[in-house]
Scaffold this motif. Structure first.
Motif, PDB file in Angstrom:
ATOM      1  N   GLN A 405       0.824  -1.200   0.000  1.00  0.00           N
ATOM      2  CA  GLN A 405       0.000   0.000   0.000  1.00  0.00           C
ATOM      3  C   GLN A 405       0.866   1.262   0.000  1.00  0.00           C
ATOM      4  N   LEU A 406       2.002   1.204   0.700  1.00  0.00           N
ATOM      5  CA  LEU A 406       2.912   2.348   0.706  1.00  0.00           C
ATOM      6  C   LEU A 406       3.538   2.551  -0.672  1.00  0.00           C
ATOM      7  N   CYS A 407       3.783   1.455  -1.405  1.00  0.00           N
ATOM      8  CA  CYS A 407       4.362   1.567  -2.749  1.00  0.00           C
ATOM      9  C   CYS A 407       3.445   2.329  -3.700  1.00  0.00           C
ATOM     10  N   PHE A 408       2.136   2.258  -3.486  1.00  0.00           N
ATOM     11  CA  PHE A 408       1.184   2.912  -4.382  1.00  0.00           C
ATOM     12  C   PHE A 408       0.686   4.237  -3.816  1.00  0.00           C
ATOM     13  N   LEU A 409       1.294   4.726  -2.732  1.00  0.00           N
ATOM     14  CA  LEU A 409       0.844   5.935  -2.067  1.00  0.00           C
ATOM     15  C   LEU A 409       1.603   7.138  -2.629  1.00  0.00           C
ATOM     16  N   HIS A 410       0.964   7.898  -3.480  1.00  0.00           N
ATOM     17  CA  HIS A 410       1.592   9.068  -4.104  1.00  0.00           C
ATOM     18  C   HIS A 410       1.860  10.146  -3.053  1.00  0.00           C
ATOM     19  N   PRO A 411       2.969  10.907  -3.178  1.00  0.00           N
ATOM     20  CA  PRO A 411       3.265  11.943  -2.165  1.00  0.00           C
ATOM     21  C   PRO A 411       2.180  13.005  -2.014  1.00  0.00           C
ATOM     22  N   SER A 412       1.343  13.173  -3.012  1.00  0.00           N
ATOM     23  CA  SER A 412       0.308  14.208  -2.895  1.00  0.00           C
ATOM     24  C   SER A 412      -0.755  13.859  -1.867  1.00  0.00           C
ATOM     25  N   LYS A 413      -0.818  12.628  -1.391  1.00  0.00           N
ATOM     26  CA  LYS A 413      -1.906  12.212  -0.512  1.00  0.00           C
ATOM     27  C   LYS A 413      -1.669  12.633   0.928  1.00  0.00           C
ATOM     28  N   TYR A 414      -0.574  12.160   1.530  1.00  0.00           N
ATOM     29  CA  TYR A 414      -0.362  12.389   2.965  1.00  0.00           C
ATOM     30  C   TYR A 414       0.955  13.051   3.310  1.00  0.00           C
ATOM     31  N   ASP A 473       1.561  -2.178 -18.418  1.00  0.00           N
ATOM     32  CA  ASP A 473       1.171  -3.381 -19.137  1.00  0.00           C
ATOM     33  C   ASP A 473       0.442  -4.377 -18.240  1.00  0.00           C
ATOM     34  N   LYS A 474       0.789  -4.375 -16.964  1.00  0.00           N
ATOM     35  CA  LYS A 474       0.118  -5.251 -15.994  1.00  0.00           C
ATOM     36  C   LYS A 474      -1.126  -4.586 -15.395  1.00  0.00           C
ATOM     37  N   HIS A 475      -1.449  -3.388 -15.863  1.00  0.00           N
ATOM     38  CA  HIS A 475      -2.625  -2.638 -15.402  1.00  0.00           C
ATOM     39  C   HIS A 475      -2.586  -2.371 -13.897  1.00  0.00           C
ATOM     40  N   LEU A 476      -1.385  -2.173 -13.379  1.00  0.00           N
ATOM     41  CA  LEU A 476      -1.252  -1.867 -11.948  1.00  0.00           C
ATOM     42  C   LEU A 476      -1.328  -0.373 -11.665  1.00  0.00           C
ATOM     43  N   HIS A 477      -1.256   0.458 -12.706  1.00  0.00           N
ATOM     44  CA  HIS A 477      -1.322   1.891 -12.458  1.00  0.00           C
ATOM     45  C   HIS A 477      -2.702   2.327 -11.978  1.00  0.00           C
ATOM     46  N   ARG A 478      -3.708   1.465 -12.152  1.00  0.00           N
ATOM     47  CA  ARG A 478      -5.058   1.814 -11.692  1.00  0.00           C
ATOM     48  C   ARG A 478      -5.158   1.887 -10.176  1.00  0.00           C
ATOM     49  N   PHE A 479      -4.168   1.293  -9.475  1.00  0.00           N
ATOM     50  CA  PHE A 479      -4.266   1.206  -8.017  1.00  0.00           C
ATOM     51  C   PHE A 479      -3.454   2.281  -7.300  1.00  0.00           C
ATOM     52  N   ILE A 480      -2.863   3.224  -8.046  1.00  0.00           N
ATOM     53  CA  ILE A 480      -2.089   4.294  -7.412  1.00  0.00           C
ATOM     54  C   ILE A 480      -3.036   5.219  -6.662  1.00  0.00           C
ATOM     55  N   ILE A 481      -2.680   5.600  -5.451  1.00  0.00           N
ATOM     56  CA  ILE A 481      -3.525   6.420  -4.580  1.00  0.00           C
ATOM     57  C   ILE A 481      -3.060   7.870  -4.697  1.00  0.00           C
ATOM     58  N   TYR A 482      -3.864   8.712  -5.357  1.00  0.00           N
ATOM     59  CA  TYR A 482      -3.557  10.135  -5.490  1.00  0.00           C
ATOM     60  C   TYR A 482      -4.422  10.936  -4.527  1.00  0.00           C
ATOM     61  N   SER A 483      -4.006  12.172  -4.320  1.00  0.00           N
ATOM     62  CA  SER A 483      -4.870  13.130  -3.643  1.00  0.00           C
ATOM     63  C   SER A 483      -6.006  13.526  -4.589  1.00  0.00           C
ATOM     64  N   GLU A 484      -7.159  13.847  -4.023  1.00  0.00           N
ATOM     65  CA  GLU A 484      -8.316  14.194  -4.852  1.00  0.00           C
ATOM     66  C   GLU A 484      -8.035  15.416  -5.723  1.00  0.00           C
ATOM     67  N   SER A 485      -7.167  16.302  -5.271  1.00  0.00           N
ATOM     68  CA  SER A 485      -6.912  17.534  -6.011  1.00  0.00           C
ATOM     69  C   SER A 485      -6.077  17.310  -7.270  1.00  0.00           C
ATOM     70  N   VAL A 486      -5.288  16.247  -7.325  1.00  0.00           N
ATOM     71  CA  VAL A 486      -4.402  16.018  -8.479  1.00  0.00           C
ATOM     72  C   VAL A 486      -4.746  14.747  -9.242  1.00  0.00           C
ATOM     73  N   GLN A 487      -5.754  14.008  -8.812  1.00  0.00           N
ATOM     74  CA  GLN A 487      -6.024  12.717  -9.443  1.00  0.00           C
ATOM     75  C   GLN A 487      -6.374  12.868 -10.912  1.00  0.00           C
ATOM     76  N   GLU A 488      -7.241  13.825 -11.236  1.00  0.00           N
ATOM     77  CA  GLU A 488      -7.636  14.031 -12.626  1.00  0.00           C
ATOM     78  C   GLU A 488      -6.423  14.383 -13.481  1.00  0.00           C
ATOM     79  N   LYS A 489      -5.552  15.233 -12.952  1.00  0.00           N
ATOM     80  CA  LYS A 489      -4.396  15.691 -13.710  1.00  0.00           C
ATOM     81  C   LYS A 489      -3.426  14.542 -13.983  1.00  0.00           C
ATOM     82  N   TYR A 490      -3.137  13.726 -12.975  1.00  0.00           N
ATOM     83  CA  TYR A 490      -2.140  12.663 -13.142  1.00  0.00           C
ATOM     84  C   TYR A 490      -2.653  11.508 -13.988  1.00  0.00           C
TER      85      TYR A 490
END
Length: 539
Positions: A405-414, A473-490
């Motif tokens: 879970q930490l691996c998919f936790l983008h810095p914009s979140k916490y 290719d493994k479709h793992l990018h769908r599980f990245i956790i962004y902050s709500e303010s930057v999710q659309e942009k990223y």
């Protein structure tokens, strides 16, 4: 205008003969028996005068004349199509060896002699050392071993199952940087052996210092750590360490290093420094790398020159692991640490340095229930481990889930409230272990390649745009956790999406290394994500 030339009397030059190209204009001679005017009488009776008239040069041909056009065309051809220089014969490629001779050369090579140490074997010289090599070893090797703190007896006395048996050969190769006018360093087996060692050594140094600083500064972000690493092993600082260990006379046997300019001094020192740690890592492992760095070269991580530049620090209110709170770890603690027999992880202290204890507050959230099982299924987790106590297996799987879970936790979140609740530290160690694993793989696959070619191959395989593609290719990018303010942009901006998917890929490798060790990093890179494809597969 009139041109007046004085010659000797004809009777004095009757034995001389010469030819010249003269214009058809008349030349008037005034012999001595004639009576020229008084103003033209020579000062000496033996001289006579030649009068000539210079005419205007011939007019240039018209602009449309064929001769002029042909001349201009010839000049243009010289500029547009210069004559190619034929390369000397020694640069012309030789025909390839036939399969039988090539197989015989490989089988006789020392690189295939060590079956139990394939990486060490791949860095040995491709042919046996010559008499010139032995002469250097007899003259200088004892000085190098004494400066580095090793026993002076030959390493051939060790057992065959000890990798240190090859230390003399690798230490000799480490000091053989290309020198102008030295034919010994230009031979193929020495040149390739040295370049392959420095190729491996640069990633060994980066990995060693990344592990050390992550454990020494458990609250620090990777940015200051990179500055600390550069202040210790940046190329402009390496001559200082080489001189501190009294090895500069071996690097520059015929020159005074202090009087050399930077561009002549730094590249050879960098190659020797990297190759030296490649040889030490192959023969003695990572603990010996720490000893040579901090004891022999005298590197001090607390020195004023090694401190990062001042920056605004985010307040870190979360506690760290108990072993980091008590005191600041030294290099002896890092080098001598051995995990207990029933340890949860392959590198327990490094895991605690990268995954904060506060991650337990994320247990049972939506990502843990919804996304974690899918991610673990794609990555093949959890691995089967032979634990004597079932509670150890359960605890490891819980910590593995929190690390994922930490691996998919983008810095914009916490990050701004909890600076260590993001993937940055795992990404840092993952980048270094990814570089090292790929370097080892390429060395073992391409036994006959020089270091510069292997480095270019390594760079092309690990380009950031490819690493991010492997994850997508493994479709793992769908599980990245962004902050709500930057999710659309990223999610919809490719220029922002590529770096973050590469960072998640590297963070997964860092977690794999801390939990299961280097073999699992190889499994992920070459079996799950297939890192050896030069181009990513079509989506």
């Amino acid at each position: 205008m009139a041109l007046q030339i004085q010659f000797l009397h004809p009777s004095a030059i009757k034995d001389l003969s010469f030819s010249s190209s003269l214009s058809p204009h008349p030349i008037h001679f005034h012999p001595s028996n004639s009576k020229p005017p008084d103003s033209q009488i020579p000062s000496s009776p033996s001289l006579f005068t030649v009068l000539a008239v210079a005419v205007n040069p011939p007019q240039e041909s018209p602009a449309n004349s064929p001769q002029r056009l042909l001349k201009e065309l010839a000049e243009r051809k010289k500029t547009a199509f210069p004559r190619k220089k034929i390369p000397p014969k020694r640069f012309i490629l030789k025909p390839p060896l036939d399969d039988a001779r090539l197989t015989e050369r490989f089988l006789r090579s020392p690189q295939l002699s060590l079956k139990s140490f394939p990486l060490l074997s791949s860095c040995l010289p491709s042919s046996k050392l010559s008499n010139a090599d032995r002469t250097w070893i007899d003259e200088y090797l004892l000085e190098a071993k004494q400066a580095l703190g090793y026993p002076l007896e030959p390493s051939d006395s060790y057992d065959d199952d000890n990798p240190a048996k090859q230390f003399d050969t690798l230490l000799y190769l480490a000091f053989q940087h290309p020198q102008e006018g030295c034919e010994r360093t230009k031979t193929r087996h020495v040149r390739n052996g040295h370049s392959r060692l420095w190729f491996l050594g640069q990633y060994v140094l980066e990995m060693a210092l990344a592990e050390f600083f992550l454990q020494r500064y458990p609250r620090e972000s990777p940015g200051p750590m990179r500055e600390r690493v550069y202040a210790l092993i940046g190329k402009r600082f390496l001559p200082k360490w080489i001189k501190a260990a009294s090895l500069h006379n071996l690097v520059f046997p015929y020159d005074d290093m202090d009087k050399m300019i930077r561009k002549d001094r730094e590249p050879p020192v960098k190659c020797v420094f990297w190759a030296l740690f490649g040889a030490i890592y192959l023969c003695f492992g990572m603990p010996e790398v720490y000893r040579v760095l901090f004891e022999v070269f005298g590197m001090d991580p607390e020195d004023e020159s090694c401190q990062p530049k001042l920056r605004r620090q985010l307040e870190d209110v979360d506690h760290v692991s108990v072993e980091f709170e008590q005191r600041q770890l030294t290099w002896q603690d890092v080098a001598a640490y051995k995990p207990p027999q029933d340890a949860l992880f392959a590198h327990p202290r490094l895991f605690r340095a990268c995954v904060p204890p506060g991650m337990h507050r994320f247990r049972g959230n939506i990502w843990d229930y919804d996304s974690r099982p899918q991610v673990m299924q794609v990555l093949g987790y959890p691995l089967q481990m032979n634990d004597r106590i079932p509670e150890i297996t359960e605890a490891r799987n819980i910590e593995l889930g929190l690390g994922l879970q930490l691996c998919f936790l983008h810095p914009s979140k916490y990050k701004f409230e909890h600076p260590r609740f993001c993937l940055e530290r795992l990404e840092y160690v993952g980048q270094k272990i990814q570089d090292l694993v790929m370097a080892e793989r390429v060395l073992m696959k391409h036994l006959d390649a020089p270091g510069k070619w292997v480095q270019e191959k390594h760079r092309r395989l690990l380009m950031n745009k490819y690493c991010g593609r492997y994850l997508r290719d493994k479709h793992l990018h769908r599980f990245i956790i962004y902050s709500e303010s930057v999710q659309e942009k990223y999610e919809h901006n490719r220029r922002l999406k590529n770096p973050i998917t590469s960072a998640v890929q590297q963070a997964i490798h860092g977690l794999s290394y801390t939990v299961y060790g280097k073999p699992d990093v190889r499994r992920l890179m070459f079996e799950v994500f297939d890192f050896e494809q030069v181009q990513p597969k079509a989506v």
